[in-house]
Design a protein around this motif. Structure first.
Motif, mmCIF file in Angstrom:
data_model
loop_
_atom_site.group_PDB
_atom_site.id
_atom_site.type_symbol
_atom_site.label_atom_id
_atom_site.label_comp_id
_atom_site.label_asym_id
_atom_site.label_seq_id
_atom_site.Cartn_x
_atom_site.Cartn_y
_atom_site.Cartn_z
ATOM 1 N N VAL A 162 -34.925 -26.363 -84.388
ATOM 2 C CA VAL A 162 -34.667 -26.430 -82.951
ATOM 3 C C VAL A 162 -33.679 -25.356 -82.517
ATOM 4 C CG1 VAL A 162 -33.889 -27.925 -81.070
ATOM 5 C CG2 VAL A 162 -34.983 -28.924 -83.081
ATOM 6 N N GLY A 163 -33.916 -24.803 -81.347
ATOM 7 C CA GLY A 163 -32.968 -23.885 -80.732
ATOM 8 C C GLY A 163 -33.075 -23.962 -79.233
ATOM 9 N N GLY A 164 -32.039 -23.527 -78.548
ATOM 10 C CA GLY A 164 -32.094 -23.412 -77.095
ATOM 11 C C GLY A 164 -32.027 -24.703 -76.325
ATOM 12 N N VAL A 165 -31.431 -25.765 -76.907
ATOM 13 C CA VAL A 165 -31.292 -27.020 -76.167
ATOM 14 C C VAL A 165 -30.176 -26.867 -75.137
ATOM 15 C CG1 VAL A 165 -30.839 -29.494 -76.296
ATOM 16 C CG2 VAL A 165 -32.022 -28.338 -78.183
ATOM 17 N N VAL A 166 -30.499 -27.116 -73.876
ATOM 18 C CA VAL A 166 -29.510 -27.040 -72.790
ATOM 19 C C VAL A 166 -29.505 -28.382 -72.073
ATOM 20 C CG1 VAL A 166 -28.783 -25.848 -70.699
ATOM 21 C CG2 VAL A 166 -29.930 -24.572 -72.531
ATOM 22 N N PRO A 167 -28.548 -29.252 -72.378
ATOM 23 C CA PRO A 167 -28.530 -30.576 -71.756
ATOM 24 C C PRO A 167 -28.152 -30.514 -70.286
ATOM 25 C CG PRO A 167 -26.566 -30.270 -73.083
ATOM 26 C CD PRO A 167 -27.442 -29.073 -73.333
ATOM 27 N N ALA A 168 -28.707 -31.435 -69.521
ATOM 28 C CA ALA A 168 -28.359 -31.567 -68.110
ATOM 29 C C ALA A 168 -27.508 -32.815 -67.954
ATOM 30 C CB ALA A 168 -29.620 -31.663 -67.259
#
Length: 224
Positions: free
Chosen positions: A43-49
């Motif tokens: 996994v890469g690039g997880v951007v939580p809101a």
């Protein structure tokens, strides 16, 4: 990319988007090892809101930040481990190879001993697989020494893990990983393990759309 690869990537994206919202920058790279029945998705690039601060919840200076990058990385890594474990049961054409909760609990005990004592595991197969992902994470971090669980169960639709024995020196690190597992459990269907969400019934459960619909049909007396 094989059908199994695509399914693994789809499940992993489902978990992460139910936790953190749409992920336009998410990258998922699959790798199926010849010596393993598992599909590994990196996994890469997880951007939580993060939720709005005016959502009725109380936030303070000491509130735990569930959206901190380091914590989100641990959650994503556990989700990746969970998908890898589940992928060993992927059945051709969809579905999963059936598994028995009692057999699963016995296998956890056989592999990890006091981390899963007899009678301590009170969750069904999907959350047993999540517990195995936690065990693998703890093992890789060198945190299994002198850990003894007392009870592993569902409470208010989230995984709760209680210890009879935990070294003070590793307690904070272990609890950090368990907090990540608790967050992840809130999007893992307790019945089948697919990406799900909190459902209010006579009791609190996590269920995917398909299992929730089956439950509704059952309540209506439908035959499916």
């Amino acid at each position: 990319m094989t059908t199994r690869d695509r399914r693994a990537a789809r499940e992993l994206r489902g978990y992460l988007e139910r936790l953190y919202g749409p992920q336009p920058t998410l990258t998922l790279t699959t790798a199926e090892e010849v010596s393993s029945e598992r599909v590994y998705v990196y996994v890469g690039g997880v951007v939580p809101a993060p939720p709005a601060t005016d959502n009725g919840q109380t936030y303070g200076a000491t509130s735990f930040d569930h959206y901190a990058p380091a914590f989100v990385t641990v959650v994503a890594r556990l989700a990746s481990r969970l998908v890898a474990i589940r992928s060993a049961r992927y059945a051709p054409g969809g579905g999963l190879v059936p598994a028995c909760a009692q057999d699963g609990a016995e296998d956890l005990h056989a592999v990890y001993g006091k981390l899963f004592p007899d009678g301590a595991v009170e969750v069904d197969v999907p959350w047993q697989e999540l517990a195995r992902a936690v065990a693998e994470e703890l093992s890789e971090a060198g945190l299994l020494d002198r850990l003894q669980s007392g009870q592993i169960k569902s409470k208010f639709a989230s995984l709760r893990w209680y210890f009879d024995s935990i070294p003070q020196s590793s307690k904070s690190k272990v609890n950090y990983i368990l907090r990540a597992a608790t967050d992840l459990s809130t999007v893992v269907c307790e019945r089948c393990g697919a990406p799900g969400e909190h459902r209010r019934r006579a009791w609190h459960v996590i269920a995917c759309d398909a299992c929730e619909e089956a439950q509704r049909k059952g309540r209506r007396g439908g035959g499916g």
